[in-house]
Design a protein around this motif. Structure first.
Motif: not given
Length: 235
Positions: A21-24, A52-54, A120-122
């Protein structure tokens, strides 16, 4: 840089199904969602404050989609968010989700092979799916992800690495390879043995390869003694 929820092969469940995972802040990218993954996501509180979940799916074997339904249900009913799923074969993933009772309003599907996202975050995120050699029964993909102007390759489950990817690591277009690596070595293996990996990657570039999807027939020391890295489990 990826964080890994688990790094094991299908039968090496002690170290969890391979997933990263990558989270920001409130945005989370999840790569694959095997049977052990939903439980670990909750243990690690990774759903907290997610808006926002991808979800990137490499293929539909159980150790890669076994808890995908639970993640979608949790997102839809508890988080009140509709996740976006990335997978190139629309009919395959839709058929799987229908068979486990996930209805189409619970998720959005992007089935393009080349995807651009502006979160907007990533920030700006690019994904290029690449077909890989794994099994004959279902389609399987690796992908190149570009995030914040840096690109890496993620193999999914694959018994080879394409010359295209090798060229990109050699000429600096990608900075890291995350590769399915196993100890078992036999003709027709669906995964990439350490012996074969050594024959593919020149010693000069082995420090750029991070091995994952590890089976019980190999040790971290064997991998490291050959100049490669082993991904670490996020805690």
């Amino acid at each position: 840089m990826l964080n890994f929820i688990g790094i094991g092969s299908a039968f090496n469940t002690e170290i969890g199904n391979t997933s990263a995972f990558i989270r920001k802040d409130s945005s989370l990218i999840l790569i694959d969602c095997g049977g052990t993954v939903f439980h670990r996501l909750q243990e690690l509180n990774l759903f907290n404050r997610i808006e926002n979940l991808y979800i990137i799916i490499t293929h539909t074997h159980p150790d890669h989609v076994g808890s995908l339904g639970e993640v979608i249900f949790y997102s839809y009913y508890i988080l009140k968010r509709i996740p976006i799923i990335f997978f190139p074969k629309k009919e395959v993933i839709e058929g799987f989700l229908i068979s486990i009772g996930v209805s189409s309003e619970m998720y959005r599907l992007n089935s393009f092979e080349v995807i651009d996202v502006n979160d907007m975050e990533l920030g700006k995120l690019g994904i290029e799916f690449l077909p890989v050699s794994h099994v004959d029964t279902i389609p399987a993909y690796g992908f190149i992800m570009k995030l914040n102007e840096k690109s890496f390759y993620y193999s999914g489950d694959a018994n080879n690495i394409s010359s295209n990817v090798i060229n990109k690591i050699v000429n600096g277009e990608i900075y890291r390879i995350y590769q399915d690596t196993c100890g078992l070595d036999y003709e027709g293996n669906n995964h990439l043995s350490l012996r074969k990996l050594c024959s593919i990657i020149p010693p000069k570039f082995r420090n750029k390869v991070y091995c994952m999807h590890i089976d019980k027939h190999i040790t971290e020391k064997e991998i490291q003694d050959n100049g490669f890295n082993v991904v670490e489990i996020y805690k």
